[in-house]
Design a protein around this motif. Sequence first.
Motif, mmCIF file in Angstrom:
data_model
loop_
_atom_site.group_PDB
_atom_site.id
_atom_site.type_symbol
_atom_site.label_atom_id
_atom_site.label_comp_id
_atom_site.label_asym_id
_atom_site.label_seq_id
_atom_site.Cartn_x
_atom_site.Cartn_y
_atom_site.Cartn_z
ATOM 1 N N GLY A 134 17.113 -2.177 17.407
ATOM 2 C CA GLY A 134 18.452 -2.306 17.373
ATOM 3 C C GLY A 134 19.496 -3.738 17.564
ATOM 4 N N PHE A 135 20.487 -3.721 17.163
ATOM 5 C CA PHE A 135 21.375 -4.469 16.494
ATOM 6 C C PHE A 135 22.764 -4.439 17.754
ATOM 7 N N ILE A 136 22.929 -5.529 17.922
ATOM 8 C CA ILE A 136 24.338 -6.181 19.458
ATOM 9 C C ILE A 136 24.657 -7.089 18.443
ATOM 10 N N GLN A 137 26.323 -7.167 18.833
ATOM 11 C CA GLN A 137 27.010 -8.308 18.378
ATOM 12 C C GLN A 137 26.434 -9.534 19.043
ATOM 13 N N ARG A 152 0.872 -1.312 -0.133
ATOM 14 C CA ARG A 152 0.129 0.346 0.325
ATOM 15 C C ARG A 152 1.257 1.360 -0.025
ATOM 16 N N ARG A 153 2.261 0.928 0.555
ATOM 17 C CA ARG A 153 3.062 2.233 0.818
ATOM 18 C C ARG A 153 3.698 2.649 -0.201
ATOM 19 N N ARG A 154 3.966 1.649 -1.288
ATOM 20 C CA ARG A 154 4.708 2.050 -2.521
ATOM 21 C C ARG A 154 3.306 2.081 -3.943
ATOM 22 N N LYS A 155 2.861 1.398 -3.458
ATOM 23 C CA LYS A 155 1.433 2.267 -4.435
ATOM 24 C C LYS A 155 0.985 3.534 -3.747
ATOM 25 N N SER A 156 0.820 4.145 -2.664
ATOM 26 C CA SER A 156 0.827 5.341 -2.814
ATOM 27 C C SER A 156 2.250 6.448 -3.043
ATOM 28 N N GLY A 157 3.109 6.060 -3.213
ATOM 29 C CA GLY A 157 4.215 6.759 -3.410
ATOM 30 C C GLY A 157 4.839 7.182 -2.315
ATOM 31 N N ALA A 158 4.672 6.518 -1.312
ATOM 32 C CA ALA A 158 5.666 7.299 -0.007
ATOM 33 C C ALA A 158 7.209 6.389 -0.128
ATOM 34 N N VAL A 159 7.687 7.883 0.126
ATOM 35 C CA VAL A 159 9.204 7.468 0.155
ATOM 36 C C VAL A 159 9.435 7.118 1.459
ATOM 37 N N GLN A 160 9.866 5.917 1.763
ATOM 38 C CA GLN A 160 10.495 5.232 3.228
ATOM 39 C C GLN A 160 11.926 5.481 3.352
ATOM 40 N N VAL A 161 11.930 5.658 4.878
ATOM 41 C CA VAL A 161 13.582 6.260 5.079
ATOM 42 C C VAL A 161 13.290 5.533 6.571
ATOM 43 N N ALA A 162 14.703 4.114 6.265
ATOM 44 C CA ALA A 162 14.381 3.668 8.358
ATOM 45 C C ALA A 162 15.900 4.097 8.704
ATOM 46 N N LEU A 163 15.975 4.169 9.668
ATOM 47 C CA LEU A 163 16.129 3.940 10.904
ATOM 48 C C LEU A 163 17.947 2.512 11.695
ATOM 49 N N VAL A 164 18.670 2.719 11.669
ATOM 50 C CA VAL A 164 19.050 1.408 12.008
ATOM 51 C C VAL A 164 20.617 1.838 12.644
ATOM 52 N N GLY A 165 20.404 1.207 13.907
ATOM 53 C CA GLY A 165 22.070 1.076 14.885
ATOM 54 C C GLY A 165 22.448 0.170 15.603
ATOM 55 N N TYR A 166 23.433 0.355 15.942
ATOM 56 C CA TYR A 166 23.691 -0.451 17.219
ATOM 57 C C TYR A 166 22.725 -0.598 18.058
ATOM 58 N N THR A 167 22.037 -0.606 18.911
ATOM 59 C CA THR A 167 20.924 -0.762 20.367
ATOM 60 C C THR A 167 21.469 0.353 21.563
ATOM 61 N N VAL A 199 29.427 -4.445 13.273
ATOM 62 C CA VAL A 199 28.114 -5.627 13.740
ATOM 63 C C VAL A 199 27.215 -4.487 12.841
ATOM 64 N N VAL A 200 26.503 -3.820 12.465
ATOM 65 C CA VAL A 200 25.876 -3.050 11.362
ATOM 66 C C VAL A 200 26.187 -3.743 10.284
ATOM 67 N N ASP A 201 27.150 -3.136 9.893
ATOM 68 C CA ASP A 201 26.852 -3.296 8.914
ATOM 69 C C ASP A 201 27.466 -4.667 8.271
ATOM 70 N N SER A 202 27.303 -5.855 8.894
ATOM 71 C CA SER A 202 27.568 -7.561 8.926
ATOM 72 C C SER A 202 25.888 -7.424 9.405
ATOM 73 N N ILE A 203 24.874 -6.668 9.907
ATOM 74 C CA ILE A 203 23.952 -7.568 9.352
ATOM 75 C C ILE A 203 23.137 -6.840 8.810
ATOM 76 N N LEU A 204 23.785 -6.079 8.273
ATOM 77 C CA LEU A 204 22.497 -5.245 6.650
ATOM 78 C C LEU A 204 23.243 -6.256 5.481
ATOM 79 N N GLN A 205 24.368 -6.485 5.764
ATOM 80 C CA GLN A 205 24.482 -7.302 4.923
ATOM 81 C C GLN A 205 23.601 -8.722 4.871
ATOM 82 N N GLU A 206 23.633 -9.567 5.505
ATOM 83 C CA GLU A 206 23.053 -10.643 5.525
ATOM 84 C C GLU A 206 21.275 -10.707 5.820
ATOM 85 N N LEU A 207 20.662 -9.019 5.805
ATOM 86 C CA LEU A 207 19.159 -8.774 5.459
ATOM 87 C C LEU A 207 19.440 -8.744 3.773
ATOM 88 N N GLY A 208 20.629 -8.419 2.826
ATOM 89 C CA GLY A 208 20.199 -7.493 1.311
ATOM 90 C C GLY A 208 20.259 -6.763 1.568
#
Length: 429
Positions: free
Chosen positions: A263-266, A200-215, A306-315
């Motif tokens: 949040g991510f963690i080792q 629904r968000r894609r169809k509405s054209g909503a632009v999405q920004v995600a906050l990621v990081g260590y806990t 650690v964050v880079d590694s998990i983002l890699q795992e998630l694609g």
Amino acid sequence: MSLTHDTQTDVQDRAILVSLVTDQIKRTGIDPELSLQELVQLAETAGVEVVDVLRQNKETPDSRWFIGKGKVEELRMAADGLGANTAIFDQELSGAQVRNLEEALDLKIIDRTQLILDIFAGRAKTREGIIQVELAQLSYLLPRLSGHGKNLSRLGGGIGTRGPGESKLETDRRHIRGRITELKRQLDDVVKTRELHRERRRKSGAVQVALVGYTNAGKSTLLKQLTDADVYIENQLFATLDPTSRVLQLPAGKEVVLTDTVGFIQNLPHDLVASFRATLEEVNEANLVLHVVDASSPMREEQMEVVDSILQELGAAGKPRVVLFNKSDLCQPEQLEMLPSGRGYLKISAFNPDDLARVTGLIADELAGDTLVFRIPGDRGDLSSLLYRVGEVQDTQYEENDVLYSVRLNKEDYEKWGYKLTEFVVQQD
């Protein structure tokens, strides 16, 4: 204060933390001291009083005791002397190791994974979060049932007993496997619902920004300050479990959906990553990823890895990304000077209004792309609305029955909506 009801008496968990550094751990690049520091924070987050820390270096774990027999005796004497009732290990233990240690020490034995799962169990509030945590707990406990007899027989709560509850955990493996199957089915339903929302968000054209990081890097605080979101803020690990999305208005009026993530963690437990994958994959839907870093942390570089590694795992490693070095107000000038700067980096405090304005400006710049001019017929209000939703309208001019819109559109949005707009393009800068 977290209380453990032990032998009908309220007793606080008083724990000795145990870290075993093996050759394998050294080869993985995991920092044992960072991990141990985090274990202290995890224990405190769970309401445990940490009374001592024991370290041991050993080529390989002991199959029977995990640590060496001599270290078991040292741990027993330390527990007796300090009045500890719990030992928390910084690595995963097998069921047999838990059983052997419990018998030798007469202590509650908890490992890092169980402690993290316990914290998650206390924090989960939404149906999805509760399902995810219980699924992760049961997946962890199933192969270890024979090793948790004493833990499961204890009355009441305390670390290691929150979540599914003793009655479920003491049933046979077949029942637990059935429960896991049922939880996976429920989670699949939730995932389908989440996917419908994404679509629904894609169809509405909503632009999405995600906050990621260590806990505890300050993601929830940043979300709250940017959007006035009513979110739980606490200086604890894993204060946020359930993803929270809020609308953020950029300087030119364009709106984006800003989502806070767990949040991510080792050494984040594998069962937990698997259970929370649907939630974490919100990052894959993002047009832009904001990697929030605690700039004041002495382990900043390791946490970023650690964050880079998990983002890699998630694609999601290839997603457009900006690094926000948060908590600059807690840093010495020389600390700030050591941080990278330039495009893609920003040093901020989530409590500084000027810094918040810089963040929204940076988001707008990163999302902005080429400037295109569209000639839209006056009776095509649907296309005019679409331009305002997906781009930054910089100028409008009226010519007879048409409206000329000068719009900044990023490449991803134009690829998504170009099929509706291409025939109306009259000029490209």
